[in-house]
Design a protein around this motif. Sequence first.
Motif, PDB file in Angstrom:
ATOM      1  N   GLN A 245      27.339  25.571  52.000  1.00  0.00           N
ATOM      2  CA  GLN A 245      26.277  25.561  50.994  1.00  0.00           C
ATOM      3  C   GLN A 245      25.721  24.160  50.792  1.00  0.00           C
ATOM      4  OE1 GLN A 245      27.428  26.905  47.081  1.00  0.00           O
ATOM      5  NE2 GLN A 245      25.382  26.605  46.236  1.00  0.00           N
ATOM      6  N   ALA A 246      26.613  23.160  50.692  1.00  0.00           N
ATOM      7  CA  ALA A 246      26.171  21.783  50.452  1.00  0.00           C
ATOM      8  C   ALA A 246      25.296  21.273  51.596  1.00  0.00           C
ATOM      9  CB  ALA A 246      27.381  20.874  50.255  1.00  0.00           C
ATOM     10  N   LEU A 247      25.739  21.480  52.829  1.00  0.00           N
ATOM     11  CA  LEU A 247      24.995  20.976  53.983  1.00  0.00           C
ATOM     12  C   LEU A 247      23.727  21.790  54.239  1.00  0.00           C
ATOM     13  CD1 LEU A 247      28.123  20.242  56.150  1.00  0.00           C
ATOM     14  CD2 LEU A 247      26.455  18.539  55.418  1.00  0.00           C
ATOM     15  N   LEU A 248      23.797  23.083  53.945  1.00  0.00           N
ATOM     16  CA  LEU A 248      22.608  23.919  54.110  1.00  0.00           C
ATOM     17  C   LEU A 248      21.508  23.484  53.149  1.00  0.00           C
ATOM     18  CD1 LEU A 248      21.220  26.357  55.415  1.00  0.00           C
ATOM     19  CD2 LEU A 248      22.311  27.810  53.704  1.00  0.00           C
ATOM     20  N   ASN A 249      21.853  23.141  51.918  1.00  0.00           N
ATOM     21  CA  ASN A 249      20.853  22.672  50.959  1.00  0.00           C
ATOM     22  C   ASN A 249      20.119  21.440  51.497  1.00  0.00           C
ATOM     23  OD1 ASN A 249      21.552  24.672  49.140  1.00  0.00           O
ATOM     24  ND2 ASN A 249      22.825  23.362  47.877  1.00  0.00           N
ATOM     25  N   ILE A 250      20.870  20.510  52.072  1.00  0.00           N
ATOM     26  CA  ILE A 250      20.266  19.272  52.584  1.00  0.00           C
ATOM     27  C   ILE A 250      19.386  19.568  53.796  1.00  0.00           C
ATOM     28  CG2 ILE A 250      20.784  17.033  53.637  1.00  0.00           C
ATOM     29  CD1 ILE A 250      23.385  17.052  51.932  1.00  0.00           C
ATOM     30  N   CYS A 251      19.904  20.360  54.729  1.00  0.00           N
ATOM     31  CA  CYS A 251      19.125  20.681  55.936  1.00  0.00           C
ATOM     32  C   CYS A 251      17.887  21.506  55.600  1.00  0.00           C
ATOM     33  CB  CYS A 251      20.003  21.418  56.938  1.00  0.00           C
ATOM     34  SG  CYS A 251      21.316  20.403  57.653  1.00  0.00           S
ATOM     35  N   ARG A 252      18.024  22.411  54.639  1.00  0.00           N
ATOM     36  CA  ARG A 252      16.876  23.238  54.243  1.00  0.00           C
ATOM     37  C   ARG A 252      15.787  22.374  53.604  1.00  0.00           C
ATOM     38  NH1 ARG A 252      19.153  27.591  51.131  1.00  0.00           N
ATOM     39  NH2 ARG A 252      19.205  28.894  53.012  1.00  0.00           N
ATOM     40  N   ASN A 253      16.182  21.416  52.778  1.00  0.00           N
ATOM     41  CA  ASN A 253      15.197  20.501  52.197  1.00  0.00           C
ATOM     42  C   ASN A 253      14.438  19.751  53.285  1.00  0.00           C
ATOM     43  OD1 ASN A 253      15.829  21.193  49.596  1.00  0.00           O
ATOM     44  ND2 ASN A 253      16.884  19.305  49.078  1.00  0.00           N
ATOM     45  N   ALA A 254      15.194  19.270  54.294  1.00  0.00           N
ATOM     46  CA  ALA A 254      14.557  18.537  55.396  1.00  0.00           C
ATOM     47  C   ALA A 254      13.594  19.437  56.153  1.00  0.00           C
ATOM     48  CB  ALA A 254      15.632  17.981  56.331  1.00  0.00           C
ATOM     49  N   MET A 255      14.014  20.668  56.438  1.00  0.00           N
ATOM     50  CA  MET A 255      13.161  21.621  57.154  1.00  0.00           C
ATOM     51  C   MET A 255      11.875  21.888  56.382  1.00  0.00           C
ATOM     52  SD  MET A 255      13.892  25.657  57.849  1.00  0.00           S
ATOM     53  CE  MET A 255      13.727  25.970  56.082  1.00  0.00           C
ATOM     54  N   GLN A 256      12.014  22.160  55.083  1.00  0.00           N
ATOM     55  CA  GLN A 256      10.831  22.479  54.273  1.00  0.00           C
ATOM     56  C   GLN A 256       9.887  21.292  54.175  1.00  0.00           C
ATOM     57  OE1 GLN A 256      12.871  23.789  50.738  1.00  0.00           O
ATOM     58  NE2 GLN A 256      12.983  25.918  51.423  1.00  0.00           N
ATOM     59  N   ALA A 257      10.449  20.081  54.052  1.00  0.00           N
ATOM     60  CA  ALA A 257       9.598  18.887  53.975  1.00  0.00           C
ATOM     61  C   ALA A 257       8.797  18.709  55.263  1.00  0.00           C
ATOM     62  CB  ALA A 257      10.458  17.653  53.702  1.00  0.00           C
ATOM     63  N   MET A 258       9.431  18.926  56.411  1.00  0.00           N
ATOM     64  CA  MET A 258       8.736  18.758  57.690  1.00  0.00           C
ATOM     65  C   MET A 258       7.669  19.824  57.905  1.00  0.00           C
ATOM     66  SD  MET A 258      11.662  17.527  60.417  1.00  0.00           S
ATOM     67  CE  MET A 258      12.833  18.846  60.074  1.00  0.00           C
ATOM     68  N   LEU A 259       7.949  21.059  57.489  1.00  0.00           N
ATOM     69  CA  LEU A 259       6.985  22.135  57.703  1.00  0.00           C
ATOM     70  C   LEU A 259       5.799  22.044  56.741  1.00  0.00           C
ATOM     71  CD1 LEU A 259       9.327  25.190  58.390  1.00  0.00           C
ATOM     72  CD2 LEU A 259       8.130  23.727  60.038  1.00  0.00           C
ATOM     73  N   GLU A 260       6.048  21.569  55.523  1.00  0.00           N
ATOM     74  CA  GLU A 260       4.964  21.476  54.539  1.00  0.00           C
ATOM     75  C   GLU A 260       4.059  20.271  54.784  1.00  0.00           C
ATOM     76  OE1 GLU A 260       6.698  21.557  50.678  1.00  0.00           O
ATOM     77  OE2 GLU A 260       7.534  23.564  50.904  1.00  0.00           O
ATOM     78  N   ASN A 261       4.629  19.196  55.339  1.00  0.00           N
ATOM     79  CA  ASN A 261       3.837  17.992  55.626  1.00  0.00           C
ATOM     80  C   ASN A 261       4.116  17.553  57.061  1.00  0.00           C
ATOM     81  OD1 ASN A 261       2.732  17.082  52.803  1.00  0.00           O
ATOM     82  ND2 ASN A 261       4.881  17.662  52.476  1.00  0.00           N
ATOM     83  N   PRO A 262       3.659  18.299  58.041  1.00  0.00           N
ATOM     84  CA  PRO A 262       4.001  17.999  59.439  1.00  0.00           C
ATOM     85  C   PRO A 262       3.411  16.677  59.906  1.00  0.00           C
ATOM     86  CG  PRO A 262       2.318  19.709  59.314  1.00  0.00           C
ATOM     87  CD  PRO A 262       2.779  19.469  57.906  1.00  0.00           C
ATOM     88  N   ASN A 263       4.154  16.037  60.790  1.00  0.00           N
ATOM     89  CA  ASN A 263       3.682  14.812  61.432  1.00  0.00           C
ATOM     90  C   ASN A 263       2.737  15.213  62.569  1.00  0.00           C
ATOM     91  OD1 ASN A 263       3.304  12.457  62.856  1.00  0.00           O
ATOM     92  ND2 ASN A 263       5.467  11.945  63.012  1.00  0.00           N
ATOM     93  N   PRO A 264       1.472  14.802  62.504  1.00  0.00           N
ATOM     94  CA  PRO A 264       0.514  15.241  63.531  1.00  0.00           C
ATOM     95  C   PRO A 264       0.831  14.707  64.918  1.00  0.00           C
ATOM     96  CG  PRO A 264      -0.467  13.562  62.118  1.00  0.00           C
ATOM     97  CD  PRO A 264       0.845  13.923  61.499  1.00  0.00           C
ATOM     98  N   LEU A 265       1.639  13.659  65.012  1.00  0.00           N
ATOM     99  CA  LEU A 265       1.919  13.033  66.300  1.00  0.00           C
ATOM    100  C   LEU A 265       3.245  13.464  66.907  1.00  0.00           C
ATOM    101  CD1 LEU A 265       0.780   9.383  65.429  1.00  0.00           C
ATOM    102  CD2 LEU A 265      -0.564  11.216  66.493  1.00  0.00           C
ATOM    103  N   GLU A 266       4.045  14.210  66.147  1.00  0.00           N
ATOM    104  CA  GLU A 266       5.389  14.525  66.627  1.00  0.00           C
ATOM    105  C   GLU A 266       5.837  15.882  66.099  1.00  0.00           C
ATOM    106  OE1 GLU A 266       9.638  12.083  67.006  1.00  0.00           O
ATOM    107  OE2 GLU A 266       8.154  11.545  65.474  1.00  0.00           O
ATOM    108  N   ARG A 267       6.465  16.669  66.942  1.00  0.00           N
ATOM    109  CA  ARG A 267       6.978  17.968  66.536  1.00  0.00           C
ATOM    110  C   ARG A 267       8.142  17.777  65.560  1.00  0.00           C
ATOM    111  NH1 ARG A 267       7.424  23.363  67.894  1.00  0.00           N
ATOM    112  NH2 ARG A 267       9.546  24.218  67.937  1.00  0.00           N
ATOM    113  N   PRO A 268       8.260  18.628  64.525  1.00  0.00           N
ATOM    114  CA  PRO A 268       9.365  18.503  63.575  1.00  0.00           C
ATOM    115  C   PRO A 268      10.720  18.515  64.284  1.00  0.00           C
ATOM    116  CG  PRO A 268       7.751  20.067  62.743  1.00  0.00           C
ATOM    117  CD  PRO A 268       7.334  19.726  64.146  1.00  0.00           C
TER     118      PRO A 268
END
Length: 360
Positions: A245-268
């Motif tokens: 649960q602890a690690l999933l929360n952190i990884c999920r936050n990272a995933m959501q941040a990348m998908l909501e504000n994608p880097n136009p020059l690099e794949r998430p």
Amino acid sequence: MRASPILNQRLLEFLNTGVLLLDAELTIIYMNPAAEVLLEVSGKRGVGAPFFELAAESDADEKSMREAVITGHSYTKREARIQLHNQQHITLDYSVSPIAHPETRLPTLLVELQGRDRLLRISREEQLIAKQETTRSLVRGLAHEIKNPLGGIRGAAQLLARELPSLDLKEYTNIIIEEADRLRDLVDRLLGPRNIPKQEPVNIHEVLERVCQLIEVEATGQIDIRRDYDPSIPEMAGDKGQLIQALLNICRNAMQAMLENPNPLERPMLTIRTRTVRQFTIGQNRHRLVAQVDVIDNGPGIPEGIRENLFYPMVSGRADGSGLGLSISQSIINQINGIIEFTSVPQHTVFSIFLPLEAL
């Protein structure tokens, strides 16, 4: 009885303080092992090299050292930010004392170095742990005050629903009951896990693989996951479910941040890296061996305005975020004497989870 030069040099080699001797041109003519560790350079490479090539600081600081050779005045600088020859940055306290060389009698500088990074990190961790404890105490008190009247409201709504003659009117009492339940669930999430963590052998890579599977399902192929594991990490004592649960929360936050504000020059890209660290201090406790799990993303980074309070409940950098995930993760990791830290710049955010590897 006067100490011999050989004895004096041996004493310097056992000091935890870094000691350098510089000539009038600020070239290193002696460095003890502690200085080699701080400056991340061997004595063979360091002796004979200009000091400011190995440890770059501002021109003003180099000027201060040259003036010390001429004037004979000592000085001390606190929390100097130094860039090493390998581009790494460290924080040092250092003192500069002009002396005559013990053999040649030529002007030289005695430079004493004290590393500050470890002390600053310990102080920062103690503040973080104290904040987390204060927050948990506040939330427990608040939860008690909220849940008692919620129970009364829900019970009254149920009694009222039985007396109402019309189904249309019962829709209103159902709304009261549903909203009371929603608030109760929110309070329960604020409190985090209430079960005492199990103390059973856990393989951290099994935990991480489970987290990766869940993230891959949620991301539906929109991000890449890179694994960089150290297979030598031994099992640790912990609760597998809570660690997931602890690690999933952190990884999920990272995933959501990348998908909501994608880097136009690099794949998430989500990178999960594991390493061991020896003789590592968490708060006031020094551990012989610690597992370090780094969760790295190339998302937009954490807004400056929320970094100091990021692990508080209800603090989120996302418009629709609950702000509970990181608070819960920190609580879980704290329960097994670990800690979560982070660094963040745009396109490179690292959450580091430190987990003691005590003997099972």
